[in-house]
Design an enzyme around this catalytic site. Structure first.
Site, PDB file in Angstrom:
ATOM      1  N   MET A 131       0.805  -1.217   0.000  1.00 44.94           N
ATOM      2  CA  MET A 131       0.000   0.000   0.000  1.00 44.94           C
ATOM      3  C   MET A 131       0.843   1.274   0.000  1.00 44.94           C
ATOM      4  O   MET A 131       0.592   2.198   0.772  1.00 44.94           O
ATOM      5  CB  MET A 131      -0.966  -0.023   1.195  1.00 44.94           C
ATOM      6  CG  MET A 131      -1.987  -1.149   1.098  1.00 44.94           C
ATOM      7  SD  MET A 131      -2.846  -1.123  -0.504  1.00 44.94           S
ATOM      8  CE  MET A 131      -4.178  -2.278  -0.207  1.00 44.94           C
TER       9      MET A 131
ATOM     10  N   HIS B 177      -4.843  -6.032  -8.384  1.00 43.52           N
ATOM     11  CA  HIS B 177      -5.797  -5.022  -7.909  1.00 43.52           C
ATOM     12  C   HIS B 177      -7.191  -5.650  -7.880  1.00 43.52           C
ATOM     13  O   HIS B 177      -7.584  -6.336  -8.826  1.00 43.52           O
ATOM     14  CB  HIS B 177      -5.770  -3.808  -8.839  1.00 43.52           C
ATOM     15  CG  HIS B 177      -6.685  -2.720  -8.380  1.00 43.52           C
ATOM     16  ND1 HIS B 177      -6.396  -1.951  -7.270  1.00 43.52           N
ATOM     17  CD2 HIS B 177      -7.883  -2.287  -8.839  1.00 43.52           C
ATOM     18  CE1 HIS B 177      -7.387  -1.090  -7.073  1.00 43.52           C
ATOM     19  NE2 HIS B 177      -8.299  -1.275  -8.013  1.00 43.52           N
TER      20      HIS B 177
ATOM     21  N   ASP C 244      -2.662   2.176  -9.877  1.00 45.43           N
ATOM     22  CA  ASP C 244      -3.394   1.034 -10.445  1.00 45.43           C
ATOM     23  C   ASP C 244      -3.526   1.143 -11.966  1.00 45.43           C
ATOM     24  O   ASP C 244      -4.561   0.821 -12.551  1.00 45.43           O
ATOM     25  CB  ASP C 244      -4.776   0.882  -9.773  1.00 45.43           C
ATOM     26  CG  ASP C 244      -4.631   0.627  -8.285  1.00 45.43           C
ATOM     27  OD1 ASP C 244      -3.737  -0.148  -7.906  1.00 45.43           O
ATOM     28  OD2 ASP C 244      -5.388   1.219  -7.498  1.00 45.43           O
TER      29      ASP C 244
ATOM     30  N   GLU D 207      -8.408 -13.911  -6.941  1.00 48.93           N
ATOM     31  CA  GLU D 207      -7.059 -13.329  -6.891  1.00 48.93           C
ATOM     32  C   GLU D 207      -6.022 -14.422  -6.666  1.00 48.93           C
ATOM     33  O   GLU D 207      -4.956 -14.439  -7.282  1.00 48.93           O
ATOM     34  CB  GLU D 207      -6.966 -12.289  -5.768  1.00 48.93           C
ATOM     35  CG  GLU D 207      -7.807 -11.047  -5.990  1.00 48.93           C
ATOM     36  CD  GLU D 207      -7.561  -9.979  -4.923  1.00 48.93           C
ATOM     37  OE1 GLU D 207      -6.410  -9.755  -4.541  1.00 48.93           O
ATOM     38  OE2 GLU D 207      -8.554  -9.371  -4.468  1.00 48.93           O
TER      39      GLU D 207
HETATM   40  C1  GAR Z   1      -5.857  -7.705  -2.087  1.00 51.43           C
HETATM   41  O1  GAR Z   1      -7.250  -7.771  -2.283  1.00 51.43           O
HETATM   42  C2  GAR Z   1      -5.201  -6.927  -3.197  1.00 51.43           C
HETATM   43  O2  GAR Z   1      -5.811  -7.119  -4.445  1.00 51.43           O
HETATM   44  C3  GAR Z   1      -5.382  -5.515  -2.721  1.00 51.43           C
HETATM   45  O3  GAR Z   1      -5.130  -5.571  -1.342  1.00 51.43           O
HETATM   46  C4  GAR Z   1      -5.521  -6.858  -0.857  1.00 51.43           C
HETATM   47  C5  GAR Z   1      -4.350  -7.417  -0.100  1.00 51.43           C
HETATM   48  O4  GAR Z   1      -4.709  -8.624   0.507  1.00 51.43           O
HETATM   49  N1  GAR Z   1      -4.500  -4.605  -3.401  1.00 51.43           N
HETATM   50  C6  GAR Z   1      -4.816  -3.354  -3.703  1.00 51.43           C
HETATM   51  O5  GAR Z   1      -5.863  -2.824  -3.380  1.00 51.43           O
HETATM   52  C7  GAR Z   1      -3.753  -2.602  -4.495  1.00 51.43           C
HETATM   53  N2  GAR Z   1      -4.296  -1.445  -5.115  1.00 51.43           N
HETATM   54  P1  GAR Z   1      -3.601  -9.682   0.899  1.00 51.43           P
HETATM   55  O6  GAR Z   1      -2.586  -8.925   1.759  1.00 51.43           O
HETATM   56  O7  GAR Z   1      -4.345 -10.707   1.698  1.00 51.43           O
HETATM   57  O8  GAR Z   1      -2.986 -10.217  -0.355  1.00 51.43           O
END
Ligand code: GAR
Length: 228
Positions: free
Chosen positions: A90, A109, A145, A174
């Site tokens: 992030m 994303h 993004d 994902e």
């Molecule tokens: C995931 O859903 C990923 O796609 C998102 O953060 C989450 C992390 O979860 N990423 C974003 O929003 C990037 N713009 P995780 O730590 O369990 O993988």
């Protein structure tokens, strides 16, 4: 290909990549998991899997984003990193970093880009009333993004969905999509055509099969015939 995964929190996508990379023949080795926060839960998961971890606290660099990125790159150099995968990382990266890692920097994303860039994608998808939502793996460019799309998976938005239900349905995809897309990239099965990424892996179009329900039967022709 030696890959660094960058995380900021839970690390469930990281775990999915570690799992995939443990299978013999997977074309990438996860050589480093790096977090910008020492309290990221994913670090313990990586350590338990025997993967080297590093923490470069972004807070310690305050507004020195270049210094933060150079510190991360020192870790990359130490671990011989060739490809960087963002997995819930992030921090917005500088143009300099993005250019140094051009076409070797990939992100996941939780939306069907270019819709719903930024945060709170599931709440915004619900508010917009979209019927399909999903996730995207893309090469990173200098906008948030933004960048050539490698792969997408779609899920239905179902009546009664709340943010948590929709997020869980997307997250499941994902965890399938990212390992597949990273494998294509690591195996050299992505060709750039200008700013389009073309997946050349046999049988792959950059889309994963997804659990869309069978469509409801169409109404009979009479249902939409205009009378008179
Ligand atoms: C995931 O859903 C990923 O796609 C998102 O953060 C989450 C992390 O979860 N990423 C974003 O929003 C990037 N713009 P995780 O730590 O369990 O993988």
């Amino acid at each position: 290909m030696r890959v660094a995964i960058l995380i900021s929190g839970r690390g469930s996508n990281m775990a999915a990549l570690l799992h995939a990379a443990a299978v013999p023949g997977y074309p990438a080795t996860i050589a480093l998991v790096l977090s910008n926060r020492a309290d990221a839960a994913g670090l313990a998961v990586a350590q338990a899997a025997g993967v080297p971890t590093a923490v470069v606290e972004s807070r310690a660099f305050k507004s020195d984003r270049d210094g933060f990125e150079r510190a991360m790159e020192a870790e990359f150099a130490h671990h011989g990193i060739e490809l960087v995968a963002l997995a819930g990382f992030m921090r917005v990266l500088t143009e300099g970093f993005v250019e140094r890692w051009r076409d070797r920097l990939v992100n996941i994303h939780p939306s069907l880009l270019p819709s719903f860039k930024g945060l709170d994608t599931h709440a915004r998808a619900l508010a917009a009333g979209v019927k399909l939502h999903g996730c995207t793996v893309h090469l990173v460019r200098h906008g948030v993004d933004d960048g050539p799309i490698l792969a997408q998976a779609a899920v239905p938005v179902l009546p009664g969905d709340d943010e948590a239900a929709l997020a869980a349905r997307v997250l499941e995809q994902e965890h399938l999509l990212y390992p597949a897309a990273l494998a294509w990239l690591a195996a050299g099965q992505v060709r750039m055509q200008g700013e389009l990424a073309v997946v050349t892996a046999p049988g792959a179009q950059g889309v994963l099969a997804n659990p869309l329900p069978a469509p409801a039967p169409l109404p009979t022709t009479d249902a939409w015939r205009v009378s008179g």
